[in-house]
Design a protein around this motif. Sequence first.
Motif, PDB file in Angstrom:
ATOM      1  N   ALA A  38       0.838  -1.038  -0.369  1.00 18.18           N
ATOM      2  CA  ALA A  38       0.154  -0.032  -0.122  1.00 18.18           C
ATOM      3  C   ALA A  38       0.838   1.117   0.081  1.00 18.18           C
ATOM      4  N   LEU A  39       1.889   1.723   0.705  1.00 18.86           N
ATOM      5  CA  LEU A  39       3.160   2.212   1.086  1.00 18.86           C
ATOM      6  C   LEU A  39       3.659   2.088  -0.712  1.00 18.86           C
ATOM      7  N   ILE A  40       3.896   1.134  -1.456  1.00 17.59           N
ATOM      8  CA  ILE A  40       4.490   1.887  -2.565  1.00 17.59           C
ATOM      9  C   ILE A  40       3.170   2.134  -3.856  1.00 17.59           C
ATOM     10  N   GLY A  41       2.597   1.728  -3.128  1.00 19.87           N
ATOM     11  CA  GLY A  41       1.106   1.886  -4.395  1.00 19.87           C
ATOM     12  C   GLY A  41       0.768   2.758  -4.216  1.00 19.87           C
ATOM     13  N   SER A  42       0.859   3.758  -3.349  1.00 15.17           N
ATOM     14  CA  SER A  42       0.434   5.421  -3.005  1.00 15.17           C
ATOM     15  C   SER A  42       0.966   5.995  -3.995  1.00 15.17           C
ATOM     16  N   VAL A  43       2.526   5.837  -3.699  1.00 17.14           N
ATOM     17  CA  VAL A  43       3.578   6.694  -4.488  1.00 17.14           C
ATOM     18  C   VAL A  43       3.337   6.000  -6.487  1.00 17.14           C
ATOM     19  N   THR A  44       3.909   4.708  -6.212  1.00 15.71           N
ATOM     20  CA  THR A  44       3.755   4.145  -8.051  1.00 15.71           C
ATOM     21  C   THR A  44       2.460   4.991  -8.694  1.00 15.71           C
ATOM     22  N   ASP A  45       1.231   4.502  -7.354  1.00 13.50           N
ATOM     23  CA  ASP A  45       0.069   5.521  -8.819  1.00 13.50           C
ATOM     24  C   ASP A  45       0.312   6.877  -9.663  1.00 13.50           C
ATOM     25  N   ARG A  46       1.357   7.472  -8.269  1.00  8.92           N
ATOM     26  CA  ARG A  46       1.425   9.217  -8.616  1.00  8.92           C
ATOM     27  C   ARG A  46       2.961   9.273 -10.047  1.00  8.92           C
ATOM     28  N   CYS A  47       3.451   8.299  -9.744  1.00  7.66           N
ATOM     29  CA  CYS A  47       4.639   7.936 -10.738  1.00  7.66           C
ATOM     30  C   CYS A  47       3.691   8.158 -12.084  1.00  7.66           C
ATOM     31  N   ASP A  48       3.327   7.260 -11.612  1.00 11.40           N
ATOM     32  CA  ASP A  48       2.024   6.277 -13.329  1.00 11.40           C
ATOM     33  C   ASP A  48       1.078   7.627 -13.713  1.00 11.40           C
ATOM     34  N   ARG A  49       0.895   8.915 -13.071  1.00 12.33           N
ATOM     35  CA  ARG A  49       0.293   9.786 -13.634  1.00 12.33           C
ATOM     36  C   ARG A  49       0.643  10.588 -13.901  1.00 12.33           C
ATOM     37  N   GLU A  50       2.505  10.847 -13.394  1.00 13.41           N
ATOM     38  CA  GLU A  50       2.718  12.025 -13.552  1.00 13.41           C
ATOM     39  C   GLU A  50       4.117  11.364 -14.869  1.00 13.41           C
ATOM     40  N   GLY A  51       3.988  10.415 -14.943  1.00 15.41           N
ATOM     41  CA  GLY A  51       5.218  10.274 -16.149  1.00 15.41           C
ATOM     42  C   GLY A  51       6.348   9.485 -16.112  1.00 15.41           C
ATOM     43  N   LEU A  52       6.884   9.050 -14.005  1.00 11.46           N
ATOM     44  CA  LEU A  52       7.810   9.508 -13.566  1.00 11.46           C
ATOM     45  C   LEU A  52       8.558   7.509 -13.553  1.00 11.46           C
ATOM     46  N   PRO A  53       9.194   7.006 -13.170  1.00 10.32           N
ATOM     47  CA  PRO A  53       9.740   5.698 -12.955  1.00 10.32           C
ATOM     48  C   PRO A  53      10.335   5.859 -11.779  1.00 10.32           C
ATOM     49  N   ALA A  54      10.675   4.986 -11.167  1.00  9.73           N
ATOM     50  CA  ALA A  54      10.983   4.500  -9.521  1.00  9.73           C
ATOM     51  C   ALA A  54      11.945   3.326  -9.488  1.00  9.73           C
ATOM     52  N   TYR A  55      12.809   3.795  -8.331  1.00  7.55           N
ATOM     53  CA  TYR A  55      14.150   3.335  -8.708  1.00  7.55           C
ATOM     54  C   TYR A  55      13.601   2.699  -7.016  1.00  7.55           C
TER      55      TYR A  55
END
Length: 197
Positions: free
Chosen positions: A139-156
Motif C-alpha cells: 500500500a505504501l509503495i502503491g500510493s507513490v507508484t500510482d502518482r508516478c504513473d499519472r506523472e510519467g515518472l519512474p521509480a527505483y
Amino acid sequence: MGVAIRAAGQGDRELVVRVLSAAFQDDPVSGWIFPGVEYRRETQPLLMAAFADIVLAEGRIDLTEDGSACALWLPMPDEVHDDGGEGFRQVRAAVDPENERVEILGRLTAEIHPAGRAHEYLWMIGVTPGNQGQGLGAALIGSVTDRCDREGLPAYLEASSPRSRALYERLGFEQTGPALTLPDGPKMWPMWRDPRG
C-alpha cells in the motif's frame, strides 16, 4: 480494506526511527552493517535517525496511520550531484565513526544508482515485524507508484532481501543491472519501475 497513509512530519521522527529499527533488525544488509544482535540493537537506531533526518529535509516519509509502517522517498533529478562521498562520511561520523561499512554501503549503492532520468527513489521501507505480510508495504509503495504513473515518472529502489525483492517484482519493479554483492556480505538488487500508461 484500504490502508490509511499520511505524510510524516518532524513530530513523527522518533516513531519513524522505531519502525525502521524494528523492521530492519533481521535484515541481511543491516546484519552486515552491524554484526551482532546487541550491537545492531544499540547502534542501528542512530543510522535510521540519520536517514529519517535526510528524508524529512529533502524528500517525503509516508506513514501508515496506525504507525506500523513507513516509506522514505527521495525525488531524484535527471543528474545526481556527486559530493565525492562527503555525505556518506558525515553519516558514518554521526552514527558509528569506527564502522566503515556505513560509508561503504552508501558509496556502493550510489555507484549503481541510475542517473540521467528523474525518478522517485524508495530509499527505505519498513513494516514492524508483527504487521508484516498484511499488505502495508504494498500500500505504501502503491500510493507513490500510482502518482508516478499519472506523472510519467519512474521509480527505483534496492532490494535488500529475496523476500523484499519478490514483493517489488509483484509491484512492477524489475532488476536493472547486476546484483550488488557487499564485501563479504549479502546481495542487494537494483530495481527499476517504468511508469505505466
